[in-house]
Design a protein around this motif. Structure first.
Motif, PDB file in Angstrom:
ATOM      1  N   UNK A  85       7.669   0.293  -7.052  1.00 40.16           N
ATOM      2  CA  UNK A  85       7.209   0.621  -8.400  1.00 40.16           C
ATOM      3  C   UNK A  85       7.950  -0.179  -9.457  1.00 40.16           C
ATOM      4  N   UNK A 101       3.078   1.939  -2.247  1.00 37.99           N
ATOM      5  CA  UNK A 101       3.707   1.858  -3.567  1.00 37.99           C
ATOM      6  C   UNK A 101       4.496   3.100  -3.925  1.00 37.99           C
ATOM      7  N   UNK A 102       3.883   4.254  -3.556  1.00 38.86           N
ATOM      8  CA  UNK A 102       4.469   5.485  -4.093  1.00 38.86           C
ATOM      9  C   UNK A 102       5.869   5.733  -3.551  1.00 38.86           C
ATOM     10  N   UNK A 105      -3.138  -8.408  -8.095  1.00 35.00           N
ATOM     11  CA  UNK A 105      -2.670  -7.694  -6.907  1.00 35.00           C
ATOM     12  C   UNK A 105      -3.476  -6.424  -6.690  1.00 35.00           C
ATOM     13  N   UNK A 106      -3.742  -5.735  -7.783  1.00 37.59           N
ATOM     14  CA  UNK A 106      -4.468  -4.479  -7.680  1.00 37.59           C
ATOM     15  C   UNK A 106      -5.867  -4.699  -7.098  1.00 37.59           C
ATOM     16  N   UNK A 114       6.933  -3.777  -9.392  1.00 31.29           N
ATOM     17  CA  UNK A 114       5.641  -4.006 -10.028  1.00 31.29           C
ATOM     18  C   UNK A 114       5.776  -4.008 -11.550  1.00 31.29           C
ATOM     19  N   UNK A 115       6.712  -3.191 -12.040  1.00 33.89           N
ATOM     20  CA  UNK A 115       6.922  -3.143 -13.487  1.00 33.89           C
ATOM     21  C   UNK A 115       7.254  -4.500 -14.046  1.00 33.89           C
ATOM     22  N   UNK A 160      -0.406  -8.259 -12.102  1.00 37.69           N
ATOM     23  CA  UNK A 160      -0.570  -6.932 -11.543  1.00 37.69           C
ATOM     24  C   UNK A 160      -2.047  -6.654 -11.265  1.00 37.69           C
ATOM     25  N   UNK A 209       0.939  -8.159 -16.747  1.00 37.56           N
ATOM     26  CA  UNK A 209      -0.312  -7.415 -16.510  1.00 37.56           C
ATOM     27  C   UNK A 209      -1.343  -8.225 -15.739  1.00 37.56           C
ATOM     28  N   UNK A 232       0.820  -1.211   0.000  1.00 38.60           N
ATOM     29  CA  UNK A 232       0.000   0.000   0.000  1.00 38.60           C
ATOM     30  C   UNK A 232       0.850   1.255   0.000  1.00 38.60           C
TER      31      UNK A 232
END
Lengths: 267, 196
Positions: free
Chosen positions: B141, B135-136, B155-156, B144-145, B152, B149, B133
């Motif tokens: 980041x 992430x920023x 997870x999202x 996650x890249x 991801x 997809x 949570x």
């Protein structure tokens, strides 16, 4: 959280769905706990106003009362339920006076010799008075408005009569149960058939004259007959309610109801 | 008869700058203006976020509408955690659930509405989810890249959106078992990327 915050450009990109997935995820995780950054989201005033207008439409609807909910649970249509639930509000004064009259009759029955006669006289008239106040010019302040709606006429009259009869009959039954000589269920409902017959009679008469006048005539007739019977030395005006007489009341009631239905069909 | 009329509950005083819990208390007491303030404050970002989950603006608008109606009816059930002055997470939970039932209703009209699941504020997350949570900040980041997809998205839906596996399966339109395996694989992949 630490110093990371959205730049206005990032916020715009996000709102316009131009952010790539990873940035979008970061923005979302951040927005969840940062109120100042949320205000960076561009607000479309027109969209907000429209959204609120349609929300307000639902939010401003009056909440339904318990009676109304119960009635619509019983399978009535929403508007009928609302009408029935709202009608007793029109006769709050009548409801109040009904309670007072019945209480007085009860006191008389307990205190005076032959005082229960008062109840016998009154019980069938009480619902009649309610019906007299149910419909018509001069009684309903909104009659002029109501009379031009599709509901008006027979339908509204019968609906309102029902919504008056229910509390009236309940109150009378309650009072009858409290009478000094009540020993069986029969003693509590002996007045029911005459009462319904009087109501049906006044509804039928109301086809030709004003409903209030019709109820007045029927009620006066009833009181006059009972008065004459008791004055002429008959010790038991209660004979009017004897089982044999109940049969006649039943016949009268069904005849009146038949006529009413016939008239309603042809009207 | 006035005696019997329901006395109007005293609403706490509130204004456009009140915190969310104060507004929700007022809404629970039947104050429509408080709902308007809340709507103005939260609808824009909820809309933007829902737009990433569903490309049909009409459905997003309908879901938002239902969200605020649900708030109007259930405002009393909001219990802020101590010191929390923000209802964003709670509102998001309601909004995403409304969107899911909206999509479902559109897709199969003949299936009855999904059984209501209680609105719980997300946030009682496990340690690894707390990392996610945030992430920023930090190297997440880039980690996650490296995910595909599909991983991801799993997870999202489960961690960021706070959905149950069942709800995630509904919005991603894949079986529940697949959601579970994808989430597990994604978490393992992330752990690897973050610890190596």
């Amino acid at each position: 959280m630490s110093g990371w915050h959205l730049t206005p450009a990032q916020a715009h990109d996000y709102a316009a769905r131009r952010s790539d997935e990873i940035t979008a995820m970061s923005v979302e995780a951040h927005l969840m706990h940062c109120a100042p950054c949320r205000t960076l989201m561009p607000a479309d005033e027109q969209w907000l106003a429209d959204g609120w207008a349609s929300l307000r439409d639902v939010v401003d609807r009056p909440r339904r009362g318990p009676v109304e909910t119960l009635l619509s649970l019983a399978g009535l249509r929403a508007e009928t339920a609302k009408l029935l639930a709202a009608t007793p509000r029109l006769y709050q004064a009548w409801l109040g006076s009904t309670v007072v009259v019945l209480a007085a009759a009860l006191v008389a029955a307990h205190v005076m010799p032959r005082g229960s006669l008062m109840f016998v006289f009154l019980a069938p008239v009480v619902p009649l008075v309610g019906v007299a106040l149910a419909y018509g010019r001069g009684v309903d302040p909104a009659h002029t408005l109501a009379s031009v709606t599709p509901m008006a006429g027979q339908r509204l009259l019968f609906l309102r009569t029902c919504s008056v009869l229910v509390p009236a009959l309940l109150l009378c039954t309650g009072a009858a149960l409290l009478l000094p000589y009540t020993t069986s269920a029969w003693d509590a409902v002996f007045w029911l058939l005459p009462s319904l017959a009087l109501v049906a009679g006044s509804l039928l008469l109301g086809r030709w004259i004003h409903l209030s006048a019709a109820s007045g005539i029927v009620g006066a007739l009833w009181l006059a007959v009972l008065g004459l019977v008791s004055l002429s030395g008959q010790t038991v005006p209660v004979g009017v309610f004897a089982p044999a007489a109940q049969l006649w009341w039943g016949v009268l009631l069904s005849a009146l109801l038949g006529l009413l239905l016939l008239r309603a069909r042809t009207a | 008869m006035k005696l019997f009329r329901r006395a109007h509950r005293r609403a706490p005083s509130y204004g456009p700058d009140s915190a969310d819990p104060a507004l929700l208390t007022a809404i629970a007491a039947g104050e429509a203006e408080a709902l308007e303030i809340l709507h103005r404050r939260h609808a824009p970002w909820l809309r933007a976020r829902l737009n990433y989950r569903c490309s049909d603006p009409d459905q997003v608008d309908a879901a938002l509408q239902e969200t605020f109606l649900a708030v109007w009816k259930n405002a009393g059930s909001f219990t802020p955690r101590p010191g929390d002055t923000d209802a964003g997470a709670w509102l998001w939970t309601i909004a995403i659930r409304q969107l899911i039932s909206q999509l479902r209703r559109r897709a199969n009209r003949w299936i009855s509405d999904i059984e209501a699941e209680p609105y719980e504020t997300i946030g009682d997350a496990s340690a690894e989810e707390t990392v996610l949570l945030n992430i920023e900040h930090g190297p997440l980041g880039t980690a996650l890249h490296s995910l595909s997809p599909e991983l991801r998205a799993a997870i999202q839906a489960t961690v960021l959106d706070g959905l149950t596996v069942r709800e995630a399966a509904r919005i991603l339109q894949i079986p529940e078992g697949t959601v579970k395996t994808r989430v597990m694989r994604a978490k393992a992949r992330l752990r690897e990327a973050l610890t190596s």
